[in-house]
Every structure is written in structure tokens, then in C-alpha cells.
Design an enzyme around this catalytic site. Structure first.
Site, PDB file in Angstrom:
ATOM      1  N   ARG A  30       0.822  -1.217   0.000  1.00 15.23           N
ATOM      2  CA  ARG A  30       0.000   0.000   0.000  1.00 15.23           C
ATOM      3  C   ARG A  30       0.855   1.266   0.000  1.00 15.23           C
ATOM      4  O   ARG A  30       0.421   2.306  -0.442  1.00 15.23           O
ATOM      5  CB  ARG A  30      -0.939  -0.019   1.211  1.00 15.23           C
ATOM      6  N   LYS A  66       4.212 -16.897   8.842  1.00 16.48           N
ATOM      7  CA  LYS A  66       3.535 -16.981  10.122  1.00 16.48           C
ATOM      8  C   LYS A  66       3.201 -15.571  10.583  1.00 16.48           C
ATOM      9  O   LYS A  66       3.847 -14.649  10.098  1.00 16.48           O
ATOM     10  CB  LYS A  66       4.405 -17.710  11.136  1.00 16.48           C
ATOM     11  N   ASP A 122       7.953 -21.965   8.225  1.00 11.08           N
ATOM     12  CA  ASP A 122       8.391 -21.869   9.609  1.00 11.08           C
ATOM     13  C   ASP A 122       9.910 -21.827   9.511  1.00 11.08           C
ATOM     14  O   ASP A 122      10.534 -22.830   9.146  1.00 11.08           O
ATOM     15  CB  ASP A 122       7.952 -23.101  10.408  1.00 11.08           C
ATOM     16  N   HIS A 123      10.508 -20.693   9.816  1.00 13.67           N
ATOM     17  CA  HIS A 123      11.924 -20.557   9.471  1.00 13.67           C
ATOM     18  C   HIS A 123      12.818 -21.518  10.273  1.00 13.67           C
ATOM     19  O   HIS A 123      13.943 -21.778   9.891  1.00 13.67           O
ATOM     20  CB  HIS A 123      12.402 -19.100   9.592  1.00 13.67           C
ATOM     21  N   LYS A 182      16.612 -24.265   9.393  1.00 11.00           N
ATOM     22  CA  LYS A 182      17.892 -24.334  10.115  1.00 11.00           C
ATOM     23  C   LYS A 182      18.516 -25.718   9.903  1.00 11.00           C
ATOM     24  O   LYS A 182      17.865 -26.730  10.129  1.00 11.00           O
ATOM     25  CB  LYS A 182      17.687 -24.079  11.606  1.00 11.00           C
ATOM     26  N   GLU A 185      15.751 -16.553  24.394  1.00  8.45           N
ATOM     27  CA  GLU A 185      16.285 -15.392  23.677  1.00  8.45           C
ATOM     28  C   GLU A 185      16.691 -14.342  24.692  1.00  8.45           C
ATOM     29  O   GLU A 185      16.005 -14.159  25.708  1.00  8.45           O
ATOM     30  CB  GLU A 185      15.212 -14.796  22.769  1.00  8.45           C
ATOM     31  N   ASP A 232       3.860 -17.068  19.332  1.00  8.08           N
ATOM     32  CA  ASP A 232       5.019 -16.615  18.561  1.00  8.08           C
ATOM     33  C   ASP A 232       6.049 -17.739  18.373  1.00  8.08           C
ATOM     34  O   ASP A 232       6.693 -17.823  17.333  1.00  8.08           O
ATOM     35  CB  ASP A 232       5.658 -15.426  19.298  1.00  8.08           C
ATOM     36  N   HIS A 289       7.544 -23.003  16.015  1.00 10.86           N
ATOM     37  CA  HIS A 289       8.926 -23.492  16.075  1.00 10.86           C
ATOM     38  C   HIS A 289       9.077 -24.685  17.034  1.00 10.86           C
ATOM     39  O   HIS A 289       9.684 -25.696  16.698  1.00 10.86           O
ATOM     40  CB  HIS A 289       9.885 -22.382  16.520  1.00 10.86           C
ATOM     41  N   LYS A 306      11.625 -14.418  26.236  1.00 11.08           N
ATOM     42  CA  LYS A 306      12.475 -13.293  25.835  1.00 11.08           C
ATOM     43  C   LYS A 306      13.117 -12.710  27.079  1.00 11.08           C
ATOM     44  O   LYS A 306      12.615 -12.874  28.184  1.00 11.08           O
ATOM     45  CB  LYS A 306      11.636 -12.240  25.118  1.00 11.08           C
TER      46      LYS A 306
HETATM   47  C1  BG6 Z   1      10.311 -15.498  15.161  1.00  7.65           C
HETATM   48  C2  BG6 Z   1       9.620 -14.782  16.272  1.00  7.65           C
HETATM   49  O1  BG6 Z   1       9.442 -16.404  14.541  1.00  7.65           O
HETATM   50  O2  BG6 Z   1      11.430 -16.207  15.684  1.00  7.65           O
HETATM   51  C3  BG6 Z   1      10.578 -13.844  16.990  1.00  7.65           C
HETATM   52  O3  BG6 Z   1       8.521 -14.046  15.753  1.00  7.65           O
HETATM   53  C4  BG6 Z   1      11.811 -14.596  17.446  1.00  7.65           C
HETATM   54  O4  BG6 Z   1       9.937 -13.250  18.122  1.00  7.65           O
HETATM   55  C5  BG6 Z   1      12.405 -15.379  16.295  1.00  7.65           C
HETATM   56  O5  BG6 Z   1      12.747 -13.643  17.934  1.00  7.65           O
HETATM   57  C6  BG6 Z   1      13.510 -16.286  16.788  1.00  7.65           C
HETATM   58  O6  BG6 Z   1      14.167 -16.845  15.695  1.00  7.65           O
HETATM   59  P1  BG6 Z   1      15.678 -17.319  15.807  1.00  7.65           P
HETATM   60  O7  BG6 Z   1      15.968 -17.881  14.465  1.00  7.65           O
HETATM   61  O8  BG6 Z   1      16.483 -16.099  16.149  1.00  7.65           O
HETATM   62  O9  BG6 Z   1      15.720 -18.327  16.907  1.00  7.65           O
END
Ligand code: BG6
Length: 502
Positions: free
Chosen positions: A54, A156, A185-186, A190, A224, A243, A248, A348
Site C-alpha cells: 500500500r 507466520k 516456519d523458518h 535451520k 532469547e 510466537d 517453532h 524473551k
Molecule cells: C520469530 C519470532 O518467529 O522467531 C521472533 O517471531 C523470534 O519473536 C524469532 O525472535 C527467533 O528466531 P531465531 O531464528 O532467532 O531463533
């Protein structure tokens, strides 16, 4: 370092359309990942990017942003960026799609993208369904002329709870078939998460002990040290359970505990993951209160720096009840895992960034050694270090050299970085490359998403009711003390991650 690398596999020709092109995710993850693929020679020469958002940007604004977001990019990225096009408009407006269709035609004729399409939904989640519907209405859910594929990558969070996830999935399925949909899902990108499969199924020695007869408990930690950074507004709508745990942690849990797949292709692996997720006990909301702890960080000290509490972060309600820490005690009800407690913790502003899976094995039936050190001997443990300092450690007792027969816990370590060369294909680059090549193995199938929501939904319900209390912890600590009680009831304790490895 051993130089074990694989040669770059190029993607097929394609036009990639990023919805949400002026946003945070595009700038932090998608563009750097594309630049990585470009500069490693992994993108087809016939590749074009079209941004849609946008924000009133021109092609030049988008191109400039793509260079700023990737400061150290090489010449191939610069070449690609100089062709980037941008459409500014409302996501579902037909004027937006008229422009987009024009640019897709131009991509095919001018850049040889061959009618192949990859749409990436990187917008705010509330418009995912809207964009999917619009793509179908405008006839953009099929390949262009002569094309082989038309795929949709969805970021996500995939839904906000079970019912909204089901609604979103229905909307996405109205527009695309399941084999066109790539839910990201990143964590699945890994290397060390994928290595869980290699460790378990490429080695014969672990399988016989990978079960309730030998394993005392399993702990999954995603810690984290960062706070919510500039994402306070988003985090207020999410919290740690949505989150991190729903996606994850559930993925790591499934890979760690599932049965052996009969093949390594997308459906064999995902069949086993979903079978495992279906075996996770789903508590009633009342039981969920008893099996969980939710916390929120107060001001404290992290990495020797004073930091503010969650409620003082930008974009956060000063009375917020959102959790930044979750601990859960789960059960997996099948023959392999019945009776083995599975402990999960994420948060966190914890003391360090550590993601690990720890399997603690049962102690010896009788300890013949005497002395304080022998009494302190820890049970055998296998630690899968997902990050940082990726690797695997096996903890066992060893004799301390000297006359007396004294034993102590020691560790045998495998470190990823010293065994293999970096392929530069971890995380987003890997996942994007797979989506472009049509390999869905590392993406989340519809039934997995649904089951993961079924598992976490009772906690969300429990916490929204009186009694679903929030406990506070100082930033820089391992979460609220009450989280220890979740384990003490079974005589267990949280593992203290080895911070020399973080
Ligand atoms: C994301 C979350 O999916 O993953 C974040 O939204 C988080 O809050 C992050 O910090 C953590 O990813 P990684 O790869 O740093 O463990």
C-alpha cells in the site's frame, strides 16, 4: 574445516511477487535471502521480482530499499534489483491486479520467466485471506502462459488460534490447492533442526535408546536474550505461546519424537510429524492451568546492560497481560513416549540466546562409586544444540585421573562449524530456494498447522480466564521461579544450558 559443500542448484525461471514489499519482513528476511541466492549463483537468470504494497513507492524506491537492505550485496544482486518493479495499491483492488498482471506479462516477455509464479504473503496477517481470495478472483492462482507452476508462500502467524487458523486455511484452500501452498516456519530452514533427522535416522546407535525405557525426560528450550525490539505492537497480539511454541517448538518436538519415515520426501516426513503431533496429549483448559506457567519480564540486566520491562517497551500496553515466557509440561501418548515428561520453555530477555533439545537418560540402577563427586554425577544426556554453536554433546561419567576411583560428568562434543563448511543456505535462503524448486519437505502441511493449534489452544483458553495468572521475572533470569515447580513435582529440574557454548 572440511570443505564439504554441494554445488549450487539453480531455480527454474520464475516471477516472484512479494505482497507487503515495503514491510519489515521483506526488508529483514526476504530481500537479504534473495540476495544470498543471487550472489551464490542459485537463482535462474530468468528471474524477476515484483513488489506489491500500500505504501506509495515507485520502482526506484523499491530498488533503492533493496540495495539499502543488503549493504554488502554482490554484482548479481545489483543487476537483478535494477529490474525490480513495484505496484502500489490496496491488496484486493482490481486496479492493483490490473497493474500486477501487466507486470507479470512483462516479466515473461522481457525476462523470460516462462509463466511460472511464486507469490509471497509477507503482509500483516489480517490480509492473508483477502489477498488469497483476490489472487483467485483475478485468475492469478494458475501459472501464466506456458508456465509449470504457481505457488503461494505464506508467512507466520498462520492464524491467531485454532478457529482463525481453520478459517484462514479454508480461505487459502478456496484459492490454491494444498500442493501449491508453502507455509513457512523458518526453524525448518535451520540446518541443525534438519540434522535431528540425520542424527536419528542415519545412525543405528540412538534408535534403541530413543524411548521411554531409557529416556527420563526431554526438555526443549528456546531462549532469547533480546526483548520485543521494535515489534511491541505485533507481540501484544501474539505472546510467546503463539510466537514460538505453536510453530517453532512444535516442529522441533515433532522431529525429535516422531517415528522413522519410510522415505525422506515431503509427505513421508510430514506424515510422521503429524502422527506425532496427534499423539500429544491435549489438556482441558483446567488441566492446562496446572501444566503451564506464563511469565512476563520486568526490568533487569541482560548482557551486562540494564533493560526495561516488557510493559515499558514501545508499542506495549503499560498494563499488558501478554506473556513473554512460557513453560509447559506435555505428554506424548504412544508406545514410545508414554510416561516421559516433555518440558518446554521459551522466553524473551532470558540470560542468553540458546535453542536446544536435551534428552536426559535414566540413571544407573546402582552406583558402586563413592564420594561426593559420584553422588553429583549427572545422568547421561544428549544435547542437540540448535543454536548458537550448533552441534551435539553427549554427557557421561568419566574417571578422574589419579589413584582414587572418582568419577565426574564430562561431555563429548560435535561442532557443526568445525566439521562442515558454511553453505550460506541456512534459514530463509534455503526455504525460498526450496519453494522455488517445489520441494515442500520443510514446509508445514495443513494438518500439521491444525494439530499444532489444537495442542496450544487449551492454554490460550485457560489463560484468558481468571486464574490463568501471569508471573513476573526479572530480565536476565531464567523466567519465573514457579516454572521450577512444573518439574519438581516429577523430581526433575530444568537443565542449565552450558553458556560457554552460547
Ligand atoms: C520469530 C519470532 O518467529 O522467531 C521472533 O517471531 C523470534 O519473536 C524469532 O525472535 C527467533 O528466531 P531465531 O531464528 O532467532 O531463533
Amino acid at each position: 574445516m572440511n570443505g564439504v559443500t554441494t554445488p549450487p542448484q539453480k531455480t527454474p525461471p520464475l516471477a516472484m511477487v512479494i505482497f507487503g514489499a515495503s514491510g519489515d519482513l521483506t526488508s529483514r528476511k526476504i530481500l537479504p535471502a534473495l540476495a544470498n541466492l543471487a550472489d551464490h549463483g542459485r537463482l535462474s537468470e530468468n528471474f524477476q521480482v515484483i513488489g506489491v504494497a500500500r505504501t506509495e513507492w515507485s520502482d526506484e524506491d523499491f530498488q533503492k530499499a533493496a540495495l539499502v537492505d543488503v549493504p554488502n550485496a554482490g554484482s548479481e544482486w545489483r543487476r537483478l534489483v535494477s529490474n525490480f518493479r513495484y505496484v502500489s495499491g490496496e491488496y484486493a483492488a482490481s486496479s492493483t491486479f490490473d497493474q500486477l498482471k501487466g507486470l507479470l506479462g512483462e516479466a515473461d516477455s522481457k525476462h523470460g520467466t516462462g509463466g511460472n509464479r511464486l507469490y509471497y504473503l509477507a503482509t500483516i496477517p489480517s490480509v492473508f485471506a483477502l489477498v488469497a481470495d483476490a489472487l483467485a478472483k483475478e485468475g492469478c492462482n494458475v501459472p501464466g502462459e506456458g508456465g509449470d507452476f504457481c505457488r503461494l508462500v505464506v508467512e507466520k502467524p498462520y492464524g491467531h488460534d485454532l478457529s482463525t487458523a481453520l478459517d484462514l486455511d479454508a480461505a487459502v484452500h478456496r484459492a490454491f490447492d494444498e500442493d501449491q501452498i508453502f507455509r513457512i516456519d523458518h526453524y525448518m530452514g535451520k540446518e541443525t533442526v534438519q540434522n535431528v533427522l540425520a542424527l536419528r535416522f542415519a545412525n543405528a546407535i540412538f534408535e534403541p535408546i530413543w524411548n521411554r525405557r531409557y529416556v527420563e525426560n526431554i526438555q526443549i528450550t528456546v531462549a532469547e536474550s533480546i526483548g520485543v525490539e521494535h515489534r511491541g505492537g505485533f507481540y501484544e497480539t501474539a505472546g510467546a505461546l503463539r510466537d514460538i511454541v505453536q510453530n517453532h517448538v512444535m516442529q522441533v518436538l515433532a522431529l525429535t519424537l516422531m517415528e522413522s519415515p519410510t522415505g525422506m520426501d515431503a509427505d513421508h516426513i510430514r506424515d510422521e510429524k503429524v502422527k506425532l503431533l496427534r499423539a500429544v496429549d491435549i489438556p482441558t483448559p483446567d488441566e492446562a492451568v496446572d501444566k503451564s506457567v506464563r511469565g512476563q519480564y520486568l526490568a533487569g540486566v541482560v548482557d551486562q546492560q540494564p533493560v526495561v520491562g516488557y510493559r515499558q517497551e514501545d508499542g506495549v500496553d503499560p498494563h499488558s497481560e501478554t506473556e513473554t515466557f512460557v513453560a509447559l509440561r506435555l505428554r506424548v501418548e504412544n508406545w514410545r513416549w508414554a510416561g516421559v515428561p516433555i518440558y518446554i520453555r521459551t522466553g524473551k530477555r532470558l540470560p542468553a540466546r540458546v535453542t536446544e533439545v536435551a534428552l536426559t537418560f535414566q540413571g544407573v540402577p546402582f552406583l558402586a562409586f563413592e564420594g561426593e563427586l559420584a553422588r553429583q554425577l549427572r545422568p547421561n544426556a544428549l544435547i542437540l544444540r540448535i543454536q548458537p554453536n550448533e552441534g551435539v554433546s553427549l554427557h557421561f561419567g568419566a574417571k578422574i585421573p589419579g589413584e582414587a576411583f572418582r568419577v565426574q560428568s564430562v561431555a563429548m562434543d560435535f561442532e557443526y562449524n568445525s566439521a562442515f563448511a558454511d553453505t550460506g543456505m541456512d534459514g530463509y535462503p534455503r526455504l525460498l530456494h526450496d519453494a522455488m524448486n517445489g520441494d515442500a519437505t520443510l514446509f508445514i502441511r495443513t494438518d500439521e498447522v491444525e494439530q499444532a493449534w489444537r495442542i496450544v489452544d487449551p492454554y490460550l483458553q485457560a489463560w484468558s480466564e481468571p486464574g490463568g495468572g501471569l508471573h513476573f521475572y526479572n530480565a536476565g533470569t531464567w523466567g519465573p521461579h514457579i516454572a521450577d515447580l512444573l518439574l519438581e513435582r516429577s523430581g526433575d529440574a530444568w537443565r542449565v544450558p552450558d553458556l560457554s557454548k552460547s
